[in-house]
Design a protein around this motif. Structure first.
Motif, PDB file in Angstrom:
ATOM      1  N   ASN A  31     117.063  21.223 109.247  1.00 26.58           N
ATOM      2  CA  ASN A  31     117.510  19.838 109.412  1.00 26.58           C
ATOM      3  C   ASN A  31     116.438  18.981 110.069  1.00 26.58           C
ATOM      4  O   ASN A  31     116.200  17.839 109.654  1.00 26.58           O
ATOM      5  CB  ASN A  31     118.812  19.780 110.212  1.00 26.58           C
ATOM      6  CG  ASN A  31     120.017  20.144 109.371  1.00 26.58           C
ATOM      7  OD1 ASN A  31     119.967  20.121 108.148  1.00 26.58           O
ATOM      8  ND2 ASN A  31     121.096  20.509 110.025  1.00 26.58           N
ATOM      9  N   GLU A  32     115.783  19.522 111.097  1.00 24.24           N
ATOM     10  CA  GLU A  32     114.702  18.768 111.750  1.00 24.24           C
ATOM     11  C   GLU A  32     113.570  18.476 110.775  1.00 24.24           C
ATOM     12  O   GLU A  32     113.045  17.362 110.727  1.00 24.24           O
ATOM     13  CB  GLU A  32     114.178  19.550 112.958  1.00 24.24           C
ATOM     14  CG  GLU A  32     115.157  19.618 114.116  1.00 24.24           C
ATOM     15  CD  GLU A  32     114.770  20.647 115.181  1.00 24.24           C
ATOM     16  OE1 GLU A  32     113.710  21.293 115.054  1.00 24.24           O
ATOM     17  OE2 GLU A  32     115.543  20.815 116.144  1.00 24.24           O
ATOM     18  N   LYS A  70     114.687  15.868 108.125  1.00 26.25           N
ATOM     19  CA  LYS A  70     114.759  14.515 108.696  1.00 26.25           C
ATOM     20  C   LYS A  70     113.375  13.876 108.729  1.00 26.25           C
ATOM     21  O   LYS A  70     113.200  12.714 108.383  1.00 26.25           O
ATOM     22  CB  LYS A  70     115.354  14.551 110.105  1.00 26.25           C
ATOM     23  CG  LYS A  70     115.626  13.162 110.667  1.00 26.25           C
ATOM     24  CD  LYS A  70     116.071  13.203 112.125  1.00 26.25           C
ATOM     25  CE  LYS A  70     117.444  13.759 112.266  1.00 26.25           C
ATOM     26  NZ  LYS A  70     117.966  13.654 113.653  1.00 26.25           N
ATOM     27  N   GLY A 123     113.253  10.866 106.142  1.00 25.67           N
ATOM     28  CA  GLY A 123     113.631   9.694 106.932  1.00 25.67           C
ATOM     29  C   GLY A 123     115.100   9.744 107.336  1.00 25.67           C
ATOM     30  O   GLY A 123     115.904  10.481 106.768  1.00 25.67           O
ATOM     31  N   GLU A 124     115.424   8.915 108.329  1.00 23.09           N
ATOM     32  CA  GLU A 124     116.755   8.918 108.953  1.00 23.09           C
ATOM     33  C   GLU A 124     117.886   8.595 107.974  1.00 23.09           C
ATOM     34  O   GLU A 124     118.899   9.296 107.915  1.00 23.09           O
ATOM     35  CB  GLU A 124     116.750   7.885 110.096  1.00 23.09           C
ATOM     36  CG  GLU A 124     117.806   8.072 111.137  1.00 23.09           C
ATOM     37  CD  GLU A 124     117.552   9.243 112.066  1.00 23.09           C
ATOM     38  OE1 GLU A 124     118.536   9.913 112.387  1.00 23.09           O
ATOM     39  OE2 GLU A 124     116.404   9.487 112.469  1.00 23.09           O
ATOM     40  N   ALA A 125     117.717   7.537 107.161  1.00 21.47           N
ATOM     41  CA  ALA A 125     118.796   7.108 106.258  1.00 21.47           C
ATOM     42  C   ALA A 125     119.092   8.164 105.193  1.00 21.47           C
ATOM     43  O   ALA A 125     120.250   8.514 104.954  1.00 21.47           O
ATOM     44  CB  ALA A 125     118.432   5.779 105.602  1.00 21.47           C
ATOM     45  N   PHE A 182     118.327  11.266 105.369  1.00 20.01           N
ATOM     46  CA  PHE A 182     118.777  12.491 106.008  1.00 20.01           C
ATOM     47  C   PHE A 182     120.296  12.475 106.157  1.00 20.01           C
ATOM     48  O   PHE A 182     120.952  13.501 105.992  1.00 20.01           O
ATOM     49  CB  PHE A 182     118.109  12.688 107.373  1.00 20.01           C
ATOM     50  CG  PHE A 182     118.587  13.925 108.085  1.00 20.01           C
ATOM     51  CD1 PHE A 182     118.279  15.186 107.589  1.00 20.01           C
ATOM     52  CD2 PHE A 182     119.357  13.833 109.233  1.00 20.01           C
ATOM     53  CE1 PHE A 182     118.734  16.342 108.228  1.00 20.01           C
ATOM     54  CE2 PHE A 182     119.802  14.973 109.883  1.00 20.01           C
ATOM     55  CZ  PHE A 182     119.496  16.226 109.374  1.00 20.01           C
ATOM     56  N   ALA A 183     120.869  11.313 106.447  1.00 11.51           N
ATOM     57  CA  ALA A 183     122.336  11.206 106.526  1.00 11.51           C
ATOM     58  C   ALA A 183     122.958  11.556 105.174  1.00 11.51           C
ATOM     59  O   ALA A 183     123.970  12.260 105.102  1.00 11.51           O
ATOM     60  CB  ALA A 183     122.744   9.800 106.959  1.00 11.51           C
TER      61      ALA A 183
END
Length: 196
Positions: free
Chosen positions: A124-125, A128, A132-134, A136-137
């Motif tokens: 997961n790290e 991400k 990128g953050e978006a 990754f969600a």
């Protein structure tokens, strides 16, 4: 020539893997010595492929036929990743596998990623950072078993994947809100019931 040689490496590996899995299936699991054999097989397979193929060829081989690629494809279909995102996620997964190789807890099957918290956290790290953050969600949602089931239902019903995502988001926000209410010490049980 390289294609034929790579195919032979894969066929040898799969034959040895089938033999180990047949033994394990008869007993409902691998013995520690068999897990070590499986790790040694995978390490040898990877070394042979690395020696045979250039880095670009190996990356292409991984993207098309590696067990990791096949498992990732099946798990992130609902994310609808671009080719570039898929390759970055795959590279993150392979990097985690490489990091674990040679340790006392190597990655020996896709099931390891599903069942081991340390591997999921590392992956997961890495994902991400890779997407990128978006996105990754979106990846986290797509890899959740419950969402995969919801996405399959939507697909069979001919509904857009966006509808499954909306239903998931509603479920998630309702779960978070109900948890917040249940943990609110300033509310009585009656008030919590009414709020829920």
């Amino acid at each position: 020539e390289k294609r034929s040689a790579a195919r032979l490496i894969e066929e040898d590996y799969r034959a040895a893997l089938r033999e180990l899995r047949t033994l394990a299936g008869a007993r409902d699991g691998l013995l520690p010595t068999e897990r070590a054999q499986l790790t040694a097989l995978e390490t040898a397979r990877r070394a042979e492929l690395t020696a045979l193929l250039s880095p670009a060829e190996l990356a292409e081989f991984d993207a098309r036929s590696s067990p990791a690629a096949q498992e990732i494809r099946s798990r992130i279909f609902a994310m609808d990743p671009t080719e570039d995102e898929f390759r970055r996620i795959l590279a993150a997964r392979i990097a985690v596998e490489e990091e674990m190789r040679g340790t006392d807890r190597p990655v020996v099957s896709p099931v390891d990623f599903l069942n081991r918290e340390d591997l999921r956290t590392k992956l997961n790290e890495a994902v991400k950072v890779a997407v990128g953050e978006a996105r990754f969600a979106d990846y986290q949602r797509a890899t959740a078993f419950e969402f995969q089931a919801l996405a399959r239902v939507a697909s069979r019903a001919g509904a857009p994947l966006a509808n499954a995502a909306q239903a998931w988001d509603l479920r998630l926000s309702a779960t978070q809100e109900s948890t917040r209410i249940a943990e609110n010490q300033s509310l009585t049980e009656e008030q919590k019931g009414a709020a829920l």
